[in-house]
Write a protein that holds these residues in place. Structure first.
Motif, PDB file in Angstrom:
ATOM      1  N   HIS A  81       0.832  -1.201   0.000  1.00  0.00           N
ATOM      2  CA  HIS A  81       0.000   0.000   0.000  1.00  0.00           C
ATOM      3  C   HIS A  81       0.870   1.255   0.000  1.00  0.00           C
ATOM      4  N   GLN A  82       1.855   1.277   0.859  1.00  0.00           N
ATOM      5  CA  GLN A  82       2.739   2.438   0.936  1.00  0.00           C
ATOM      6  C   GLN A  82       3.533   2.619  -0.354  1.00  0.00           C
ATOM      7  N   GLN A 131       1.178   3.857  -3.159  1.00  0.00           N
ATOM      8  CA  GLN A 131       0.853   5.272  -2.963  1.00  0.00           C
ATOM      9  C   GLN A 131       1.973   6.164  -3.479  1.00  0.00           C
ATOM     10  N   HIS A 132       3.207   5.745  -3.232  1.00  0.00           N
ATOM     11  CA  HIS A 132       4.354   6.519  -3.727  1.00  0.00           C
ATOM     12  C   HIS A 132       4.386   6.532  -5.252  1.00  0.00           C
ATOM     13  N   ILE A 145       1.927   6.098  -7.301  1.00  0.00           N
ATOM     14  CA  ILE A 145       0.811   6.919  -7.778  1.00  0.00           C
ATOM     15  C   ILE A 145       1.187   8.388  -7.668  1.00  0.00           C
ATOM     16  N   GLY A 146       1.802   8.751  -6.547  1.00  0.00           N
ATOM     17  CA  GLY A 146       2.167  10.133  -6.295  1.00  0.00           C
ATOM     18  C   GLY A 146       3.144  10.701  -7.296  1.00  0.00           C
ATOM     19  N   ASP A 159      -4.130   6.621 -10.769  1.00  0.00           N
ATOM     20  CA  ASP A 159      -4.549   7.173  -9.495  1.00  0.00           C
ATOM     21  C   ASP A 159      -5.904   6.593  -9.088  1.00  0.00           C
ATOM     22  N   PRO A 196      -7.588   3.785  -5.838  1.00  0.00           N
ATOM     23  CA  PRO A 196      -7.213   3.288  -4.507  1.00  0.00           C
ATOM     24  C   PRO A 196      -6.101   2.243  -4.611  1.00  0.00           C
ATOM     25  N   PRO A 197      -5.042   2.370  -3.821  1.00  0.00           N
ATOM     26  CA  PRO A 197      -3.895   1.451  -3.932  1.00  0.00           C
ATOM     27  C   PRO A 197      -4.277  -0.015  -3.914  1.00  0.00           C
TER      28      PRO A 197
END
Length: 222
Positions: free
Chosen positions: A149-150, A153-154, A156-157, A163, A165-166
């Motif tokens: 997940h973390q 998110q990175h 995606i960022g 983009d 939900p992870p």
């Protein structure tokens, strides 16, 4: 040299080493028999015979056959964890597809084992006698999901992944791996014969890139 001249600590380490080696041989024998004969056809006597130990020795390591099956499941989940850890580290060092690649490699390098573990999980999911062990399995899996997940998110960022939900990304990988195993064993697809390994590699390649930015239709872009 008399065994009494060997330091006690060394004797204890050697005894523990032999114990663990014997335990692993029992697990390995069980896994081989399960893959060859199916879950319900394997007995403790069969396991002892293949492992080269007495039936009583098996029970010194595991109280029941179920305990051995749980051990196989946990070992498999831990193997996925190790692959993911390496993949996530590689992603952090500049290879954005490494984690997905590691996941598919862990799941699809031995489709028969993956399918077996899936069958065992279904069998024990609602069995109160192994609830604690299943909680351990799910805890390992949650830890994997948290790490993914973390990382997602990175990605995606920084604009590499869509983009969404992870969890969409890692659940899509899970679904693709599940489907790949089903295709591998589906009798309707046996005509691909020796190409089955190549098919799994092809599916893995798709899985590595399927969430990349720009794949959603324009009207679905965030």
């Amino acid at each position: 040299m008399s065994r009494y001249s060997v330091p006690i600590a060394d004797r204890i380490r050697e005894k523990k080493k032999r114990f663990l080696e014997r335990e692993q041989s029992i697990v390995d024998a069980t896994l081989q028999l399960l893959l060859e004969n199916g879950i319900d056809s394997v007995t403790v006597s069969d396991i002892a015979s293949l492992a080269g130990v007495g039936k009583g020795t098996v029970y010194k390591h595991f109280l029941t056959k179920t305990e051995i099956l749980i051990e196989i499941m946990l070992n498999y989940e831990k193997n996925i964890t190790e692959h993911l850890k390496e993949g996530i580290e590689a992603t952090q060092h500049g290879d954005p597809g490494a984690a997905a690649r590691a996941y598919f490699r862990a799941r699809l390098e031995d489709p028969a084992l993956d399918r077996l573990v899936q069958q065992l999980e279904v069998r024990f999911a609602n069995d109160p006698s192994v609830a604690e062990s299943m909680d351990e399995l799910y805890a390992i899996r949650r830890t994997n999901f948290d790490a993914l997940h973390q990382m997602i998110q990175h990605l995606i960022g920084i604009g590499l992944l869509e983009d969404v939900p992870p969890e969409f990304h890692y659940m899509a990988c899970w679904a693709l791996a599940q489907g790949a195993v089903e295709v591998y064993f589906n009798p309707g697809f046996r005509k691909i014969g020796d190409d089955r390994r190549a098919l799994l590699d092809f599916i893995s390649g798709i899985g590595v890139t399927m969430g990349n930015r720009g794949q959603l239709p324009r009207d679905k872009q965030p």
